[in-house]
Design a protein around this motif. Structure first.
Motif, PDB file in Angstrom:
ATOM      1  N   VAL A 179     -60.856  13.916 -25.398  1.00  0.00           N
ATOM      2  CA  VAL A 179     -60.363  13.520 -26.735  1.00  0.00           C
ATOM      3  C   VAL A 179     -58.820  13.422 -26.250  1.00  0.00           C
ATOM      4  CG1 VAL A 179     -59.706  14.145 -29.022  1.00  0.00           C
ATOM      5  CG2 VAL A 179     -61.957  14.076 -28.091  1.00  0.00           C
ATOM      6  N   GLY A 180     -58.253  14.151 -25.770  1.00  0.00           N
ATOM      7  CA  GLY A 180     -56.744  14.190 -25.416  1.00  0.00           C
ATOM      8  C   GLY A 180     -56.253  13.048 -24.405  1.00  0.00           C
ATOM      9  N   ILE A 181     -56.970  12.950 -23.487  1.00  0.00           N
ATOM     10  CA  ILE A 181     -56.912  11.689 -22.748  1.00  0.00           C
ATOM     11  C   ILE A 181     -56.969  10.336 -23.492  1.00  0.00           C
ATOM     12  CG2 ILE A 181     -57.788  10.334 -20.834  1.00  0.00           C
ATOM     13  CD1 ILE A 181     -58.384  13.146 -19.283  1.00  0.00           C
ATOM     14  N   CYS A 182     -57.850  10.015 -23.990  1.00  0.00           N
ATOM     15  CA  CYS A 182     -58.003   9.176 -25.150  1.00  0.00           C
ATOM     16  C   CYS A 182     -56.585   8.957 -25.945  1.00  0.00           C
ATOM     17  CB  CYS A 182     -59.139   9.012 -25.796  1.00  0.00           C
ATOM     18  SG  CYS A 182     -60.608   8.783 -24.836  1.00  0.00           S
ATOM     19  N   ALA A 183     -56.295   9.948 -26.624  1.00  0.00           N
ATOM     20  CA  ALA A 183     -55.048   9.984 -27.403  1.00  0.00           C
ATOM     21  C   ALA A 183     -53.803   9.522 -26.777  1.00  0.00           C
ATOM     22  CB  ALA A 183     -55.122  11.282 -28.267  1.00  0.00           C
ATOM     23  N   GLY A 184     -53.602  10.146 -25.604  1.00  0.00           N
ATOM     24  CA  GLY A 184     -52.650   9.812 -24.732  1.00  0.00           C
ATOM     25  C   GLY A 184     -52.662   8.540 -24.256  1.00  0.00           C
ATOM     26  N   ALA A 185     -53.837   7.844 -23.915  1.00  0.00           N
ATOM     27  CA  ALA A 185     -53.927   6.453 -23.678  1.00  0.00           C
ATOM     28  C   ALA A 185     -53.357   5.599 -24.651  1.00  0.00           C
ATOM     29  CB  ALA A 185     -55.279   6.027 -23.287  1.00  0.00           C
ATOM     30  N   TYR A 186     -53.730   5.878 -25.782  1.00  0.00           N
ATOM     31  CA  TYR A 186     -53.202   5.111 -27.015  1.00  0.00           C
ATOM     32  C   TYR A 186     -51.670   5.345 -27.120  1.00  0.00           C
ATOM     33  CZ  TYR A 186     -51.944   3.976 -31.758  1.00  0.00           C
ATOM     34  OH  TYR A 186     -51.240   3.390 -32.676  1.00  0.00           O
ATOM     35  N   LEU A 187     -51.097   6.397 -26.832  1.00  0.00           N
ATOM     36  CA  LEU A 187     -49.694   6.585 -26.923  1.00  0.00           C
ATOM     37  C   LEU A 187     -48.809   5.887 -25.950  1.00  0.00           C
ATOM     38  CD1 LEU A 187     -49.496  10.389 -27.988  1.00  0.00           C
ATOM     39  CD2 LEU A 187     -49.188   8.615 -29.351  1.00  0.00           C
ATOM     40  N   GLY A 188     -49.753   5.818 -24.727  1.00  0.00           N
ATOM     41  CA  GLY A 188     -49.238   5.081 -23.544  1.00  0.00           C
ATOM     42  C   GLY A 188     -49.337   3.671 -23.594  1.00  0.00           C
ATOM     43  N   GLY A 189     -49.925   3.159 -24.803  1.00  0.00           N
ATOM     44  CA  GLY A 189     -50.077   1.574 -25.007  1.00  0.00           C
ATOM     45  C   GLY A 189     -51.412   1.232 -24.511  1.00  0.00           C
ATOM     46  N   GLN A 190     -52.243   2.059 -24.161  1.00  0.00           N
ATOM     47  CA  GLN A 190     -53.557   1.648 -23.876  1.00  0.00           C
ATOM     48  C   GLN A 190     -54.819   2.165 -24.709  1.00  0.00           C
ATOM     49  OE1 GLN A 190     -54.365   1.888 -19.496  1.00  0.00           O
ATOM     50  NE2 GLN A 190     -52.353   2.756 -19.206  1.00  0.00           N
ATOM     51  N   ARG A 191     -55.807   1.423 -24.420  1.00  0.00           N
ATOM     52  CA  ARG A 191     -57.013   1.739 -25.056  1.00  0.00           C
ATOM     53  C   ARG A 191     -58.194   2.482 -24.333  1.00  0.00           C
ATOM     54  NH1 ARG A 191     -58.320  -3.784 -28.860  1.00  0.00           N
ATOM     55  NH2 ARG A 191     -56.166  -3.613 -29.959  1.00  0.00           N
ATOM     56  N   ALA A 192     -58.765   3.370 -25.026  1.00  0.00           N
ATOM     57  CA  ALA A 192     -59.443   4.065 -24.365  1.00  0.00           C
ATOM     58  C   ALA A 192     -60.902   4.611 -25.105  1.00  0.00           C
ATOM     59  CB  ALA A 192     -58.898   5.474 -24.010  1.00  0.00           C
ATOM     60  N   VAL A 193     -61.902   5.129 -24.030  1.00  0.00           N
ATOM     61  CA  VAL A 193     -63.237   5.464 -24.892  1.00  0.00           C
ATOM     62  C   VAL A 193     -63.575   6.750 -24.097  1.00  0.00           C
ATOM     63  CG1 VAL A 193     -64.687   4.299 -23.016  1.00  0.00           C
ATOM     64  CG2 VAL A 193     -65.771   4.811 -24.933  1.00  0.00           C
ATOM     65  N   LEU A 194     -64.046   7.563 -24.905  1.00  0.00           N
ATOM     66  CA  LEU A 194     -64.775   8.884 -24.519  1.00  0.00           C
ATOM     67  C   LEU A 194     -66.175   8.685 -24.332  1.00  0.00           C
ATOM     68  CD1 LEU A 194     -64.676  11.916 -23.956  1.00  0.00           C
ATOM     69  CD2 LEU A 194     -64.963  12.335 -26.411  1.00  0.00           C
ATOM     70  N   VAL A 195     -66.693   9.182 -23.226  1.00  0.00           N
ATOM     71  CA  VAL A 195     -68.147   8.910 -23.149  1.00  0.00           C
ATOM     72  C   VAL A 195     -68.839  10.258 -22.763  1.00  0.00           C
ATOM     73  CG1 VAL A 195     -69.890   7.662 -21.442  1.00  0.00           C
ATOM     74  CG2 VAL A 195     -67.754   6.649 -22.016  1.00  0.00           C
ATOM     75  N   CYS A 196     -69.565  10.567 -23.780  1.00  0.00           N
ATOM     76  CA  CYS A 196     -70.076  12.123 -23.803  1.00  0.00           C
ATOM     77  C   CYS A 196     -71.478  12.203 -24.657  1.00  0.00           C
ATOM     78  CB  CYS A 196     -69.165  13.093 -24.257  1.00  0.00           C
ATOM     79  SG  CYS A 196     -68.705  12.941 -26.104  1.00  0.00           S
ATOM     80  N   GLN A 197     -72.228  13.239 -24.482  1.00  0.00           N
ATOM     81  CA  GLN A 197     -73.195  13.416 -25.500  1.00  0.00           C
ATOM     82  C   GLN A 197     -72.819  13.946 -26.788  1.00  0.00           C
ATOM     83  OE1 GLN A 197     -76.019  16.752 -25.091  1.00  0.00           O
ATOM     84  NE2 GLN A 197     -75.491  16.544 -22.842  1.00  0.00           N
ATOM     85  N   SER A 198     -73.640  14.024 -27.617  1.00  0.00           N
ATOM     86  CA  SER A 198     -73.567  14.482 -29.012  1.00  0.00           C
ATOM     87  C   SER A 198     -73.058  16.033 -29.181  1.00  0.00           C
ATOM     88  CB  SER A 198     -74.723  14.285 -29.887  1.00  0.00           C
ATOM     89  OG  SER A 198     -75.682  14.821 -29.412  1.00  0.00           O
ATOM     90  N   ALA A 199     -73.273  16.732 -28.037  1.00  0.00           N
ATOM     91  CA  ALA A 199     -72.855  18.316 -27.960  1.00  0.00           C
ATOM     92  C   ALA A 199     -71.420  18.184 -27.761  1.00  0.00           C
ATOM     93  CB  ALA A 199     -73.685  19.109 -26.884  1.00  0.00           C
ATOM     94  N   GLY A 200     -71.063  17.221 -27.053  1.00  0.00           N
ATOM     95  CA  GLY A 200     -69.332  17.143 -26.933  1.00  0.00           C
ATOM     96  C   GLY A 200     -68.648  16.842 -27.918  1.00  0.00           C
ATOM     97  N   LEU A 201     -69.374  16.142 -28.874  1.00  0.00           N
ATOM     98  CA  LEU A 201     -68.574  15.803 -30.337  1.00  0.00           C
ATOM     99  C   LEU A 201     -68.313  16.948 -30.975  1.00  0.00           C
ATOM    100  CD1 LEU A 201     -70.427  12.507 -31.348  1.00  0.00           C
ATOM    101  CD2 LEU A 201     -68.214  12.679 -30.334  1.00  0.00           C
ATOM    102  N   LEU A 202     -69.482  17.664 -30.976  1.00  0.00           N
ATOM    103  CA  LEU A 202     -69.527  18.940 -31.877  1.00  0.00           C
ATOM    104  C   LEU A 202     -68.493  19.755 -31.258  1.00  0.00           C
ATOM    105  CD1 LEU A 202     -73.354  19.443 -32.419  1.00  0.00           C
ATOM    106  CD2 LEU A 202     -71.687  18.515 -33.890  1.00  0.00           C
ATOM    107  N   LEU A 203     -68.417  19.847 -29.910  1.00  0.00           N
ATOM    108  CA  LEU A 203     -67.299  20.830 -29.229  1.00  0.00           C
ATOM    109  C   LEU A 203     -66.012  20.392 -29.582  1.00  0.00           C
ATOM    110  CD1 LEU A 203     -66.748  22.974 -27.080  1.00  0.00           C
ATOM    111  CD2 LEU A 203     -66.611  21.116 -25.442  1.00  0.00           C
TER     112      LEU A 203
END
Length: 170
Positions: free
Chosen positions: A53-77
């Protein structure tokens, strides 16, 4: 390589995504392999989903677009990190999550995750869409547009059959 995994990665690339943060998952293995082979998308392997999540947010702040690929347990975490980036920082990115614990999952310890994932996303105010079949991947560009316009993460919850071309027995 599975044609559905290649299609998903192609759709992600077409939305302008250049970074994918991921953790291993059996259901997402084909997508992760296709991401690894895609030269236009940098694959970043993380140890915890909230790091992704932090990497995806940092990508946005750096002018890029990102995706987090995980399972639903990771969303809960990652609930706290996702809520903070959505509500406080208004940071857009996509999340492609294997929706574990449903009728298509053979592991009893995944079942509660299926029951609570959508209510948790609703409580966090995160938009989400369900991919039930391979054809449902067509929503990826619209979900990405929704994320960028609403300035918040948008979650794609993928059932097992939506992630592969030829469904297998559980």
């Amino acid at each position: 390589m599975d044609p559905q995994a290649l299609r998903i990665v192609s759709l992600l690339r077409e939305t302008g995504i250049t970074i994918a943060a991921t953790l291993p998952d059996q259901w997402l293995g084909g997508v992760i392999s296709a991401l690894e082979a895609e030269p236009a998308i940098r694959l970043v392997r993380v140890g915890r989903e909230d790091d992704g999540v932090g990497i995806c947010a940092g990508a946005y702040l750096g002018g890029q677009r990102a995706v987090l690929v995980c399972q639903s347990a990771g969303l809960l975490l990652s609930a706290n990190a996702l809520a903070g980036y959505a509500q406080h920082h208004q940071t857009p990115f996509l999340v492609l999550a294997a929706l574990r614990g449903g009728h298509d999952d053979a592991y009893y310890y995944q079942t509660y995750k299926h029951r609570v994932t959508v209510p948790v996303l609703d409580a966090l105010g995160l938009p989400h869409h369900t991919l039930s079949t391979p054809q449902d991947a067509a929503i990826i560009p619209d979900a990405a547009r929704q994320a960028w316009l609403s300035r918040r993460p948008v979650v794609l919850l993928a059932h097992r059959d939506a992630l592969r071309t030829a469904p297998e027995a559980s």
